[in-house]
Motif scaffolding. Structure first.
Motif, mmCIF file in Angstrom:
data_model
loop_
_atom_site.group_PDB
_atom_site.id
_atom_site.type_symbol
_atom_site.label_atom_id
_atom_site.label_comp_id
_atom_site.label_asym_id
_atom_site.label_seq_id
_atom_site.Cartn_x
_atom_site.Cartn_y
_atom_site.Cartn_z
ATOM 1 N N MET A 24 1.162 -1.010 -0.164
ATOM 2 C CA MET A 24 -0.030 0.009 -0.092
ATOM 3 C C MET A 24 0.833 1.291 -0.035
ATOM 4 N N ASP A 25 0.407 2.444 -0.843
ATOM 5 C CA ASP A 25 1.012 3.204 -0.778
ATOM 6 C C ASP A 25 0.726 4.879 -1.142
ATOM 7 N N GLU A 26 0.747 5.619 -0.003
ATOM 8 C CA GLU A 26 -0.288 7.012 -0.254
ATOM 9 C C GLU A 26 0.608 7.967 -1.275
ATOM 10 N N LEU A 27 -0.972 8.332 -1.900
ATOM 11 C CA LEU A 27 -0.004 9.157 -3.270
ATOM 12 C C LEU A 27 -1.072 10.679 -2.855
ATOM 13 N N ASP A 28 0.332 11.495 -3.355
ATOM 14 C CA ASP A 28 -0.142 12.758 -3.183
ATOM 15 C C ASP A 28 -0.207 13.234 -4.292
ATOM 16 N N ALA A 29 -1.892 13.111 -4.205
ATOM 17 C CA ALA A 29 -2.962 13.330 -5.032
ATOM 18 C C ALA A 29 -3.362 15.399 -4.942
ATOM 19 N N GLU A 30 -3.273 15.637 -6.335
ATOM 20 C CA GLU A 30 -4.171 17.267 -6.233
ATOM 21 C C GLU A 30 -5.468 17.190 -6.527
ATOM 22 N N VAL A 48 -5.562 9.844 -1.121
ATOM 23 C CA VAL A 48 -5.533 8.425 -2.521
ATOM 24 C C VAL A 48 -4.351 7.564 -2.005
ATOM 25 N N THR A 49 -5.377 6.150 -1.734
ATOM 26 C CA THR A 49 -3.940 4.949 -1.540
ATOM 27 C C THR A 49 -4.171 3.892 -2.478
ATOM 28 N N ARG A 50 -3.151 3.950 -3.013
ATOM 29 C CA ARG A 50 -2.517 3.073 -3.827
ATOM 30 C C ARG A 50 -2.373 1.125 -3.106
ATOM 31 N N MET A 51 -3.201 0.609 -3.749
ATOM 32 C CA MET A 51 -3.026 -1.254 -2.945
ATOM 33 C C MET A 51 -2.386 -2.011 -4.571
ATOM 34 N N ASP A 52 -1.810 -2.277 -4.161
ATOM 35 C CA ASP A 52 -1.031 -3.345 -5.075
ATOM 36 C C ASP A 52 -0.752 -4.987 -4.352
ATOM 37 N N ARG A 54 -0.645 -8.657 -5.842
ATOM 38 C CA ARG A 54 -0.349 -9.134 -6.415
ATOM 39 C C ARG A 54 -0.737 -9.235 -7.629
ATOM 40 N N GLY A 55 0.234 -8.037 -8.502
ATOM 41 C CA GLY A 55 -0.402 -7.665 -9.635
ATOM 42 C C GLY A 55 -1.502 -6.700 -9.664
ATOM 43 N N GLN A 56 -2.247 -7.010 -9.117
ATOM 44 C CA GLN A 56 -3.934 -6.799 -9.512
ATOM 45 C C GLN A 56 -4.186 -4.638 -8.357
ATOM 46 N N GLU A 57 -4.184 -3.629 -9.247
ATOM 47 C CA GLU A 57 -4.301 -2.321 -8.339
ATOM 48 C C GLU A 57 -5.502 -1.987 -8.162
ATOM 49 N N THR A 58 -5.341 -1.279 -6.702
ATOM 50 C CA THR A 58 -6.954 -0.399 -6.636
ATOM 51 C C THR A 58 -6.199 0.445 -5.917
ATOM 52 N N TYR A 59 -7.552 1.457 -6.189
ATOM 53 C CA TYR A 59 -6.899 2.548 -5.720
ATOM 54 C C TYR A 59 -8.393 3.405 -4.750
ATOM 55 N N GLN A 60 -8.668 3.975 -3.872
ATOM 56 C CA GLN A 60 -9.181 3.916 -2.784
ATOM 57 C C GLN A 60 -8.865 5.762 -2.200
ATOM 58 N N VAL A 61 -9.592 6.287 -2.808
ATOM 59 C CA VAL A 61 -9.548 8.216 -2.635
ATOM 60 C C VAL A 61 -11.410 8.303 -1.706
#
Length: 123
Positions: A24-30, A48-52, A54-61
């Motif tokens: 999981m990574d926090e994105l610095d989204a504007e 915004v959090t990006r969760m990977d 096993r290759g399937q990316e999901t974004y939580q806003v």
């Protein structure tokens, strides 16, 4: 990232997720824009959090969107008003995938002008 409820230690939770192959990574989204046929949902300064997993990316806003009416009734009008992509992008996607320009334009619109996503969608 993992605050509050449940009494789980955030470090322990992150460690468990890594063991399961989830990053999981926090994105610095504007800004985040979700386009629907009728309106746009515009999130200014969202979390915004990006969760990977096993290759399937999901974004939580997380945030409160402003609803904006879309202008223009067709894909070209939405494209030119939003500036998400231009005719060179349409031609590139059509050439790369062998799809018609209309299909390429539709794919670009579905993917907010993201060339790679449009090509992957049509391949």
């Amino acid at each position: 990232m993992f605050g509050g409820g449940g009494g789980l230690d955030p470090r322990k939770m992150e460690q468990m997720m890594k063991q399961m192959g989830i990053d999981m990574d926090e994105l610095d989204a504007e800004e985040v824009i979700i386009r629907t046929p009728d309106h746009d949902l515009v999130f200014d300064a969202p979390d915004v959090t990006r969760m990977d997993a096993r290759g399937q990316e999901t974004y939580q806003v997380i945030g409160s969107p402003e609803e904006r009416e879309r202008t223009g009734g067709d894909a070209e009008a939405a494209d030119t008003s939003g500036g998400a992509f231009d005719e060179d992008d349409v031609e590139l996607v059509a050439t790369r995938t062998g799809a018609s320009e209309d299909d390429a334009r539709d794919a670009l619109e579905r993917h907010g002008g993201d060339l790679a996503a449009a090509v992957a969608d049509l391949e």
